[in-house]
Write a protein that holds these residues in place. Structure first.
Motif, PDB file in Angstrom:
ATOM      1  N   SER A 170      40.518  48.878  33.206  1.00 51.53           N
ATOM      2  CA  SER A 170      39.265  48.622  32.500  1.00 51.53           C
ATOM      3  C   SER A 170      38.438  47.513  33.137  1.00 51.53           C
ATOM      4  CB  SER A 170      39.554  48.272  31.034  1.00 51.53           C
ATOM      5  OG  SER A 170      40.222  49.331  30.384  1.00 51.53           O
ATOM      6  N   ILE A 171      39.028  46.339  33.279  1.00 57.25           N
ATOM      7  CA  ILE A 171      38.312  45.196  33.841  1.00 57.25           C
ATOM      8  C   ILE A 171      37.914  45.469  35.292  1.00 57.25           C
ATOM      9  CG2 ILE A 171      38.560  42.773  34.523  1.00 57.25           C
ATOM     10  CD1 ILE A 171      38.181  43.141  31.538  1.00 57.25           C
ATOM     11  N   LEU A 172      38.771  46.169  35.995  1.00 59.64           N
ATOM     12  CA  LEU A 172      38.528  46.467  37.408  1.00 59.64           C
ATOM     13  C   LEU A 172      37.205  47.186  37.600  1.00 59.64           C
ATOM     14  CD1 LEU A 172      39.932  46.472  40.277  1.00 59.64           C
ATOM     15  CD2 LEU A 172      40.617  48.809  39.726  1.00 59.64           C
ATOM     16  N   LEU A 173      36.898  48.108  36.714  1.00 59.06           N
ATOM     17  CA  LEU A 173      35.705  48.930  36.851  1.00 59.06           C
ATOM     18  C   LEU A 173      34.473  48.299  36.202  1.00 59.06           C
ATOM     19  CD1 LEU A 173      37.314  52.427  36.106  1.00 59.06           C
ATOM     20  CD2 LEU A 173      36.833  51.386  38.333  1.00 59.06           C
ATOM     21  N   LYS A 187      32.402  42.981  38.919  1.00 61.31           N
ATOM     22  CA  LYS A 187      32.281  42.996  40.379  1.00 61.31           C
ATOM     23  C   LYS A 187      33.591  42.524  41.014  1.00 61.31           C
ATOM     24  CE  LYS A 187      27.284  42.182  40.481  1.00 61.31           C
ATOM     25  NZ  LYS A 187      26.194  41.270  40.934  1.00 61.31           N
ATOM     26  N   PRO A 188      33.950  43.097  42.150  1.00 57.04           N
ATOM     27  CA  PRO A 188      35.192  42.708  42.833  1.00 57.04           C
ATOM     28  C   PRO A 188      35.310  41.205  43.091  1.00 57.04           C
ATOM     29  CG  PRO A 188      34.356  44.728  43.777  1.00 57.04           C
ATOM     30  CD  PRO A 188      33.309  44.254  42.825  1.00 57.04           C
ATOM     31  N   ILE A 189      34.218  40.554  43.456  1.00 54.89           N
ATOM     32  CA  ILE A 189      34.267  39.122  43.745  1.00 54.89           C
ATOM     33  C   ILE A 189      34.617  38.332  42.487  1.00 54.89           C
ATOM     34  CG2 ILE A 189      31.772  38.881  43.406  1.00 54.89           C
ATOM     35  CD1 ILE A 189      34.086  36.769  45.701  1.00 54.89           C
ATOM     36  N   ARG A 190      34.137  38.777  41.330  1.00 59.64           N
ATOM     37  CA  ARG A 190      34.440  38.085  40.075  1.00 59.64           C
ATOM     38  C   ARG A 190      35.921  38.222  39.733  1.00 59.64           C
ATOM     39  NH1 ARG A 190      32.086  34.255  38.769  1.00 59.64           N
ATOM     40  NH2 ARG A 190      32.284  34.535  36.513  1.00 59.64           N
ATOM     41  N   ILE A 191      36.484  39.383  40.023  1.00 63.20           N
ATOM     42  CA  ILE A 191      37.913  39.592  39.761  1.00 63.20           C
ATOM     43  C   ILE A 191      38.749  38.730  40.702  1.00 63.20           C
ATOM     44  CG2 ILE A 191      39.785  41.284  39.809  1.00 63.20           C
ATOM     45  CD1 ILE A 191      37.705  43.384  38.961  1.00 63.20           C
ATOM     46  N   ALA A 192      38.356  38.681  41.969  1.00 65.15           N
ATOM     47  CA  ALA A 192      39.068  37.856  42.949  1.00 65.15           C
ATOM     48  C   ALA A 192      39.007  36.383  42.553  1.00 65.15           C
ATOM     49  CB  ALA A 192      38.473  38.060  44.337  1.00 65.15           C
ATOM     50  N   ARG A 196      51.535  42.989  41.554  1.00 67.43           N
ATOM     51  CA  ARG A 196      51.984  44.137  42.353  1.00 67.43           C
ATOM     52  C   ARG A 196      52.085  45.379  41.485  1.00 67.43           C
ATOM     53  NH1 ARG A 196      56.537  47.048  43.651  1.00 67.43           N
ATOM     54  NH2 ARG A 196      57.811  45.946  42.131  1.00 67.43           N
ATOM     55  N   LEU A 197      52.734  45.257  40.334  1.00 67.41           N
ATOM     56  CA  LEU A 197      52.913  46.397  39.434  1.00 67.41           C
ATOM     57  C   LEU A 197      51.591  46.835  38.808  1.00 67.41           C
ATOM     58  CD1 LEU A 197      56.238  45.281  37.680  1.00 67.41           C
ATOM     59  CD2 LEU A 197      55.961  47.134  39.339  1.00 67.41           C
ATOM     60  N   TRP A 198      50.731  45.874  38.458  1.00 68.58           N
ATOM     61  CA  TRP A 198      49.426  46.207  37.888  1.00 68.58           C
ATOM     62  C   TRP A 198      48.584  46.982  38.893  1.00 68.58           C
ATOM     63  CZ3 TRP A 198      44.550  44.287  39.529  1.00 68.58           C
ATOM     64  CH2 TRP A 198      43.467  44.668  38.712  1.00 68.58           C
ATOM     65  N   THR A 199      48.625  46.559  40.146  1.00 68.06           N
ATOM     66  CA  THR A 199      47.866  47.243  41.197  1.00 68.06           C
ATOM     67  C   THR A 199      48.295  48.705  41.315  1.00 68.06           C
ATOM     68  OG1 THR A 199      47.596  45.184  42.449  1.00 68.06           O
ATOM     69  CG2 THR A 199      47.323  47.242  43.658  1.00 68.06           C
ATOM     70  N   SER A 200      49.595  48.926  41.379  1.00 66.06           N
ATOM     71  CA  SER A 200      50.105  50.300  41.468  1.00 66.06           C
ATOM     72  C   SER A 200      49.778  51.094  40.208  1.00 66.06           C
ATOM     73  CB  SER A 200      51.628  50.282  41.680  1.00 66.06           C
ATOM     74  OG  SER A 200      51.959  49.658  42.893  1.00 66.06           O
ATOM     75  N   THR A 201      49.931  50.449  39.047  1.00 63.83           N
ATOM     76  CA  THR A 201      49.645  51.112  37.769  1.00 63.83           C
ATOM     77  C   THR A 201      48.188  51.534  37.684  1.00 63.83           C
ATOM     78  OG1 THR A 201      51.370  49.835  36.633  1.00 63.83           O
ATOM     79  CG2 THR A 201      49.656  50.822  35.253  1.00 63.83           C
ATOM     80  N   THR A 202      47.306  50.648  38.118  1.00 59.30           N
ATOM     81  CA  THR A 202      45.870  50.921  38.061  1.00 59.30           C
ATOM     82  C   THR A 202      45.500  52.168  38.855  1.00 59.30           C
ATOM     83  OG1 THR A 202      45.412  48.559  37.813  1.00 59.30           O
ATOM     84  CG2 THR A 202      43.595  49.937  38.524  1.00 59.30           C
ATOM     85  N   ILE A 203      46.155  52.364  39.978  1.00 57.46           N
ATOM     86  CA  ILE A 203      45.883  53.541  40.805  1.00 57.46           C
ATOM     87  C   ILE A 203      46.510  54.792  40.209  1.00 57.46           C
ATOM     88  CG2 ILE A 203      46.293  54.607  43.075  1.00 57.46           C
ATOM     89  CD1 ILE A 203      46.308  51.731  44.227  1.00 57.46           C
ATOM     90  N   PRO A 246      36.268  38.700  28.603  1.00 52.70           N
ATOM     91  CA  PRO A 246      37.730  38.851  28.524  1.00 52.70           C
ATOM     92  C   PRO A 246      38.436  38.960  29.879  1.00 52.70           C
ATOM     93  CG  PRO A 246      36.715  40.988  28.245  1.00 52.70           C
ATOM     94  CD  PRO A 246      35.577  40.005  28.423  1.00 52.70           C
ATOM     95  N   ILE A 247      37.684  38.787  30.967  1.00 49.54           N
ATOM     96  CA  ILE A 247      38.261  39.033  32.286  1.00 49.54           C
ATOM     97  C   ILE A 247      39.463  38.122  32.570  1.00 49.54           C
ATOM     98  CG2 ILE A 247      36.543  37.508  33.380  1.00 49.54           C
ATOM     99  CD1 ILE A 247      36.720  39.272  35.850  1.00 49.54           C
TER     100      ILE A 247
END
Length: 260
Positions: A8-11, A14-19, A64-71, A232-233
């Motif tokens: 949800s947050i990923l989409l 913006k990517p820079i805000r998440i980083a 690591r697990l969140w990244t895989s889960t997200t995909i 909520p990010i």
């Protein structure tokens, strides 16, 4: 955060805000690290005596697990490709921020077997994303004792990859004994019947451990990072909802069966 999907947050941001948010959260733990936490780095007691170091490594695993889960939770191939591309962009921002600790967790998530099995994802990436991903992935390879990663960190670093130091500490602890025996055995006891060997503290071992631990904090005093806390990010990225390894493997197999 109940009811919010892993992507949800990923989409929505913006990517820079998440980083930046990921960096803010991990930096907060890094700044709390104490040297004695690494001298107590043992599987049985690290959660008790190494709380901040333990949380940093635990967050790395959750990322690591969140990244895989997200995909893998994307039902459509086009969505899996879009999410993967976005994650690669976030990884690139982490590299530019010189946040190597968080970067490694994300890259490990992109390189899990469950994700790599889905070859159609990577075939669907643009040439630019593919080249960037390949370049980033070289950092996760332990060639020459993580030579490329160590070189980048030596050129300037906001947050070093803590796993690199823990791996080095573990090698020293396993390879070297706390005490060394020197000189010929001497007799002990009143009747001279029992042999006693001279035992000395292994100074070189503890000197080596001290050097590694000291290097962890080389960047701590000079940390300068400005981030405007945002919900909520921040809360979501602290939680990092994810599936477990077995669930990811099962989901991956299901998706592979639909690709061919």
């Amino acid at each position: 955060m109940r009811g919010i999907l892993p992507h949800s947050i990923l989409l929505q941001h913006k990517p820079i805000r998440i980083a930046e948010a990921l960096t803010y959260l991990d930096l907060d733990l890094y700044k709390k690290l104490q040297a004695d936490e690494f001298f107590s780095w043992n599987a049985d007691v690290k959660k008790l005596f190494s709380p901040n170091a333990h949380r940093l490594m635990e967050r790395n695993e959750k990322l690591r697990l969140w990244t895989s889960t997200t995909i893998l939770t994307q039902e459509k191939l086009a969505d899996r490709i879009a999410v993967t591309k976005r994650l690669i962009t976030i990884a690139n921002h982490l590299l530019n921020l010189k946040n190597y600790h968080t970067l490694m967790g994300l890259l490990m998530g992109l390189n899990t077997v469950s994700v790599q099995k889905l070859v159609t994802i990577f075939r669907g990436l643009s040439r630019k994303s593919t080249e960037k991903f390949k370049s980033l992935t070289t950092l996760t390879q332990p060639d020459n004792h993580w030579g490329k990663l160590r070189l980048l960190m030596s050129e300037g670093c906001l947050l070093p990859y803590i796993g690199l130091y823990i791996n080095k500490l573990s090698q020293i602890i396993e390879r070297e004994k706390d005490y060394i025996m020197v000189g010929p055995p001497t007799t002990g006891g009143s009747n001279g019947s029992s042999a006693v060997t001279n035992k000395l503290i292994n100074i070189p071992k503890f000197h080596a451990l001290g050097q590694v631990v000291s290097s962890i904090f080389n960047y701590q005093d000079n940390v300068k990072f400005y981030y405007q806390y945002e919900e909520p990010i921040a809360c979501f990225l602290w939680t990092l909802p994810h599936l477990q390894e077995k669930e990811l493997d099962k989901l991956s197999k299901q998706l592979v069966s639909t690709e061919f």
